[in-house]
Design an enzyme around this catalytic site. Structure first.
Site, short mmCIF file in Angstrom:
data_model
loop_
_atom_site.label_atom_id
_atom_site.label_comp_id
_atom_site.label_asym_id
_atom_site.label_seq_id
_atom_site.Cartn_x
_atom_site.Cartn_y
_atom_site.Cartn_z
N CYS A 1 0.91 -1.16 0.03
CA CYS A 1 0.07 0.06 -0.05
C CYS A 1 0.85 1.22 0.07
CB CYS A 1 -0.99 0.02 1.35
SG CYS A 1 -2.28 1.28 1.22
N ASP B 1 -9.02 -2.77 -7.55
CA ASP B 1 -8.72 -1.85 -6.81
C ASP B 1 -9.10 -0.42 -7.15
OD1 ASP B 1 -7.09 -0.01 -4.97
OD2 ASP B 1 -5.35 -1.28 -5.15
N HIS C 1 -7.56 -4.14 -3.25
CA HIS C 1 -6.57 -3.58 -2.75
C HIS C 1 -6.16 -4.23 -1.40
CE1 HIS C 1 -3.68 -0.20 -2.05
NE2 HIS C 1 -4.28 -0.44 -0.70
#
Length: 297
Positions: A176, A233, A265
Site C-alpha cells: 500500500c 482496486d 486492494h
C-alpha cells in the site's frame, strides 16, 4: 547496542510482559500490548490472520539513528551467524503493527534479515487512531518522501555495521503506502538490488511532502521492481497501471507489473476482509523468485 535487553532485576523464568510483575505497571503493560497489536482502524481482525512463530528465528525491536532521531524498527532473521541477505520492509498506512512484524518473520524463514522501520515515528502512531481518514490526515500526509528515503538509507547504514547482515545483497518490499515507497526508493538508492511493490499508488498530484510519484521517476529507476496489483482496486485504476507499464517500456526498464484480475486492494493483508489467499500466495512466490533472480538471496 540498539536491541532491547532483558532487565537484570527480572528473575529468570518470569516475564516482563506479565502485568502483575512489580517492575511493570498495568499502564505500561497496556501500552505495550497496543503497540504490538493491530491498528484500531482495522479491527476486528479477520479469522484468516496468519501467525508465524519465532522458533528458529532471532527477532525483536531495535532502533537506529537517522538525522538525529532514533527510529524504532522490528527485525527478524534466522538463527545462526549469517550473514543473511537483507530485505527492507515498508509498512502500510497503519504503521508498524503485527501484520508487518509477521511478514518480517515470514521473510526470515526464507533466509532473509528482514528489517521493518517505523517510518511514521516522527509524526505519530496510526495504531492509536480509530479511522482511516484520521490516519491519513494526521500522519500520512505529514510524512515527507525525502524523510522516508533518508530513513531507509540510515537503516542500510546501520545494517552495514552488523556481521549478520549482508547488505551487498539488498532488497525492499512494501504494501500500500509502502508499495509506493518501494518504487521511489528504487529510483533513489544506488545500493538496492531489487524491489517488490504490493499495490502501491502510481500516480498523484504533487505536494510539498510528495513532490513525485512512481510514474514520474521511471526514467531514474536504478533497480528492477516487480509490481503486484489488484484488478479490482478502486484506488489504483487499471489505466494508471497501464500508464506505468508504458513508461517502463519507454525507458526500457527491466521492471514488471503483475495484475490479479479479481483481487482488490490489500489482497495480501490476511488480517483484513480484502485478503485473497490465492493471489497473496502467488504474489509471495513471485516476490521470492524476483529477489533471487536479481541477486537478493
Amino acid at each position: 547496542m540498539a536491541e532491547i535487553r532483558r532487565d537484570k532485576r527480572v528473575p529468570r523464568g518470569s516475564s516482563r510482559q506479565d502485568p502483575t510483575h512489580p517492575l511493570l505497571s498495568r499502564r505500561r503493560f497496556l501500552a505495550r500490548t497496543l503497540a504490538a497489536g493491530f491498528a484500531l482502524a482495522v479491527r476486528p481482525i479477520a479469522a484468516s490472520t496468519i501467525r508465524t512463530g519465532t522458533a528458529g528465528l532471532r527477532e525483536g525491536e531495535v532502533s537506529f539513528s537517522s538525522g538525529g532521531t532514533r527510529i524504532p524498527a522490528y527485525r527478524a532473521l534466522p538463527e545462526g551467524a549469517g550473514p543473511f541477505p537483507v530485505v527492507l520492509l515498508v509498512h502500510e498506512i497503519f504503521g508498524l503493527h503485527e501484520y508487518v512484524r509477521d511478514v518480517a518473520r515470514r521473510l526470515a524463514r526464507e533466509g532473509y534479515y528482514a528489517l521493518a522501520p517505523d517510518l511514521f515515528a516522527r509524526q505519530g502512531d496510526p495504531r492509536r487512531l480509530a479511522s482511516i481518514p484520521e490516519i491519513v490526515e494526521k500522519i500520512v500526509r505529514r510524512v515527507p518522501d525525502a524523510q522516508v528515503l533518508s530513513d531507509l538509507d540510515a537503516a542500510v547504514a546501520w545494517l552495514d555495521g552488523l556481521p549478520e547482515a549482508r547488505t551487498a545483497s539488498l532488497g525492499i518490499t512494501g504494501f500500500c503506502w509502502g508499495g509506493r515507497i518501494v518504487w521511489l526508493y528504487a529510483a533513489h538508492s544506488e545500493r538496492l538490488d531489487a524491489g517488490v511493490a504490493w499495490y502501491g499508488r502510481l500516480v498523484g498530484e504533487p505536494s510539498d511532502t510528495t513532490p513525485k510519484h512512481p510514474v514520474d521517476v521511471v526514467g531514474a529507476l536504478r533497480a528492477p521492481v516487480l509490481g503486484l496489483y489488484g484488478g479490482k482496486d478502486p484506488g489504483i485504476p487499471l489505466e494508471t497501471v497501464d500508464r506505468m507499464r508504458e513508461e517502463l517500456r519507454k525507458f526500457a526498464k527491466p521492471s514488471e507489473i503483475v495484475v490479479y484480475p479479481e483481487a482488490p486492494h490489500g489482497f495480501h493483508a490476511d488480517y483484513r476482509p480484502s485478503y485473497r489467499k490465492e493471489a497473496a500466495e502467488d504474489g509471495w512466490r513471485k516476490m521470492l523468485d524476483w529477489f533471487r533472480k536479481h541477486g537478493v538471496g
